[in-house]
Design an enzyme around this catalytic site. Structure first.
Site, PDB file in Angstrom:
ATOM      1  N   LYS A 272      44.887  45.077  45.225  1.00  0.00           N
ATOM      2  CA  LYS A 272      43.627  44.341  45.099  1.00  0.00           C
ATOM      3  C   LYS A 272      42.465  45.242  45.529  1.00  0.00           C
ATOM      4  CE  LYS A 272      45.327  39.656  46.081  1.00  0.00           C
ATOM      5  NZ  LYS A 272      44.954  39.061  44.792  1.00  0.00           N
ATOM      6  N   ARG A 346      54.453  33.471  42.270  1.00  0.00           N
ATOM      7  CA  ARG A 346      55.430  32.826  41.391  1.00  0.00           C
ATOM      8  C   ARG A 346      56.830  33.436  41.573  1.00  0.00           C
ATOM      9  NH1 ARG A 346      51.569  34.439  36.486  1.00  0.00           N
ATOM     10  NH2 ARG A 346      50.140  34.334  38.259  1.00  0.00           N
TER      11      ARG A 346
HETATM   12  N1  BES Z   1      47.035  35.003  46.101  1.00  0.00           N
HETATM   13  C1  BES Z   1      46.502  35.361  44.846  1.00  0.00           C
HETATM   14  C2  BES Z   1      45.609  34.266  44.244  1.00  0.00           C
HETATM   15  C3  BES Z   1      44.312  34.027  44.960  1.00  0.00           C
HETATM   16  C4  BES Z   1      43.194  34.745  44.615  1.00  0.00           C
HETATM   17  C5  BES Z   1      44.206  33.071  45.930  1.00  0.00           C
HETATM   18  C6  BES Z   1      41.992  34.515  45.251  1.00  0.00           C
HETATM   19  C7  BES Z   1      43.024  32.833  46.572  1.00  0.00           C
HETATM   20  C8  BES Z   1      41.891  33.554  46.223  1.00  0.00           C
HETATM   21  C9  BES Z   1      47.623  35.624  43.859  1.00  0.00           C
HETATM   22  O1  BES Z   1      48.767  36.169  44.403  1.00  0.00           O
HETATM   23  C10 BES Z   1      47.102  36.591  42.858  1.00  0.00           C
HETATM   24  O2  BES Z   1      46.849  37.702  43.226  1.00  0.00           O
HETATM   25  N2  BES Z   1      46.963  36.160  41.618  1.00  0.00           N
HETATM   26  C11 BES Z   1      46.450  36.988  40.596  1.00  0.00           C
HETATM   27  C12 BES Z   1      47.305  36.783  39.376  1.00  0.00           C
HETATM   28  C13 BES Z   1      47.050  37.782  38.300  1.00  0.00           C
HETATM   29  C14 BES Z   1      47.523  39.152  38.736  1.00  0.00           C
HETATM   30  C15 BES Z   1      47.771  37.344  37.059  1.00  0.00           C
HETATM   31  C16 BES Z   1      45.000  36.570  40.342  1.00  0.00           C
HETATM   32  O3  BES Z   1      44.700  35.382  40.435  1.00  0.00           O
HETATM   33  O4  BES Z   1      44.192  37.452  40.091  1.00  0.00           O
HETATM   34 MN    MN Z   2      48.687  38.275  44.487  1.00  0.00          MN
END
Ligand code: BES
Ligand code: MN
Ligand code: ZN
Length: 495
Positions: A272, A346
């Protein structure tokens, strides 16, 4: 905060709250205060353009002719609408105003207040709202100015005999909410899979049966998806199951709650960006809500059979971390192409949910997860997203959420979305296209739900953490999900 429901105030020299709705028709307590102050209360209300709106406050300081230190007049809104949730907001407004005011004690006099529910119920809900709103996480502040520190320690609600029983029930629920908030607030160097499990150990004393799976146990069960996420971290993963059976039927099919417990989500190798990454300490908000809900159910001895399961991992980049393109095999045998290591929730949930179905034979599965940023784009911070294979289940969850102010909005699932996560090399891939990202995430989980199981997935990424205070919470961890799940069980599975 200590809460009591005495007939009369302990002492006079503290804050005394009275209530009024629109039109400023005063009940007995408020009228008495206005008389004692020779009309100062109503003059102050007029000066402040107070119209009795829910939670509006006019504070008369050092009221003449009374021993009270201050006399806040708090709005209840129209009497016909002043139900449990309005009284909770009223309690929340009182707590927010007085928490750091220097007052140590407040009495709220309900005598003669015009409300839609009996005074005892009103008192219990008002106290509940105050307790929820007064909770703060100050564990790591060592240099807070005295004036910024909470001072309020006692809330007495007067004129409401018989509130204790309902309040005891609500207090059990508040205990669950506060447990969840604390877990969510703690940083990831304090709460990681093992310490999360340790923090739940006291639930056994409430009568909850605890099962813990460590890494070798998960390996033996074939949980390749969850373990693939965990392998980049030095923190060992865990699954924790908490079973509460408050029925006389040991073999009844339980309701199972499953929570995503990513104690920190860096994204892994699909790292990230730095800005805001610290928020990912609350990527275990689903697991936190499940623990809090189990606490609430057991503490109020709910006559229902419920199991909470949480999948706990830390998602880190490392020489041993899984790579984009890796193929892992989940516990139910499906192979997964890991396109993006940041779509890890997931991967954790699919093994935790499969194990929960195999182990507990549930009738209903509800999973909660801070699963996608896309749900925040869709719904903002007002509603959590709900995905379900069952209309009746989703209606029940929506109703429970509406009743407690934890709102859900149902989103679609279907075959056309499901196709988007077919992999070229494995059975399924862990991400679809950018569009509809929350839906394809739900479709992924759906592939791990047994055909006869009623299932709902709650994407709570937008609701577990608040950037500003709300009616019943300080800014920060909201405890979202605990009251919703408790109400869902109370309304549908308690005989
Ligand atoms: N934990 C994150 C989702 C999230 C993002 C929660 C911001 C709270 C605030 C999750 O694990 C994630 O990183 N999801 C990605 C999925 C993508 C890579 C398909 C996302 O939402 O960007
Ligand atoms: Mn994630
Ligand atoms: Zn995550």
């Amino acid at each position: 905060m200590q809460i009591a429901f005495p007939a009369v105030a302990e002492t006079a020299s503290h804050a005394l709250v009275v209530l009024a709705g629109p039109g400023l028709v005063l009940g007995a307590a408020a009228a008495a205060a206005d008389t004692a102050t020779s009309g100062q209360l109503l003059r102050a209300a007029a000066t402040a353009r107070f119209e009795g709106e829910v939670g509006a406050i006019v504070e008369v300081m050092a009221p003449a002719g009374m021993a009270a230190t201050r006399l806040p007049l708090v709005g209840t809104g129209p009497a016909k609408d002043a139900d449990a949730s309005v009284l909770e907001r009223v309690g929340g407004a009182i707590a927010a105003r007085l928490l750091t005011s220097g007052e140590t004690r407040v009495s709220v006099d309900l005598a003669g207040a015009a409300l839609a529910i009996p005074a005892a119920d009103a008192a219990a809900h008002l106290a509940h709202g105050a307790a929820l709103r007064a909770w703060r996480f100050d564990n790591y502040r060592t240099t807070m100015k005295a004036k910024a520190k909470p001072t309020l320690t006692h809330l007495d609600v007067l004129g409401a005999a018989g509130a204790e029983a309902l309040h005891a029930r609500l207090d059990a629920i508040a205990g669950g909410v506060m447990r969840t908030r604390a877990l969510v607030s703690e940083p990831a160097n304090v709460i990681y899979p093992e310490s999360f499990v340790a923090s739940a150990a006291d639930l056994a004393a409430l009568g909850i049966e605890m099962t813990i799976l460590d890494e070798p146990a998960m390996r033996a069960l074939g949980m390749g998806a969850l373990l693939g996420v965990a392998q980049g971290s030095v923190r060992a993963p865990r699954i924790l199951a908490m079973r509460w059976n408050g029925t006389n039927a040991p073999d009844s099919r339980p309701v199972v709650f499953v929570g995503k417990g990513v104690t920190f989500d860096t994204g892994g190798i699909s790292l990230k960006p730095p800005a805001g990454m610290e928020d990912m300490k609350w990527d275990m908000g689903g697991a936190g809500a499940v623990v809090g809900a189990m606490h609430a159910l057991a503490a109020r001895k709910a006559p229902a059979h419920v199991v909470g399961v949480v999948g706990l991992v830390e998602n880190m980049p490392d020489g041993n971390a899984q790579r984009p393109g890796d193929v892992v095999t989940s516990m139910n045998g499906q192979t997964i192409e890991v396109i993006n290591t940041d779509a890890e929730g997931r991967l954790v949930l699919c093994d935790a949910i499969w194990w929960a179905q195999e182990t507990f034979n549930p009738e209903v599965v509800v999973d909660l997860a801070t699963l996608t940023g896309a749900i925040i784009i869709s719904l903002g911070n007002e509603h959590a997203g709900m995905f379900s294979n069952d209309d009746s289940l989703s209606a029940k969850l929506s109703a429970a959420g509406a009743a407690v102010g934890e709102k859900l909005w149902r989103m679609p699932i279907g075959d056309a979305y499901d196709k988007l996560i077919d992999s070229d090399i494995a059975d399924i891939k862990n991400v679809g296209p950018r569009e509809g990202g929350s839906i394809t995430a739900a479709q992924f989980i759906h592939r791990f739900i047994k055909p006869d199981v009623k299932w709902a997935h709650l994407d709570i990424a937008g609701t577990v953490w608040a950037s500003k205070p709300g009616a019943l919470h300080e800014k920060g961890a909201t405890g979202f999900g605990v009251r919703l799940l408790d109400r869902f069980i109370a309304d549908n599975f308690e005989g």
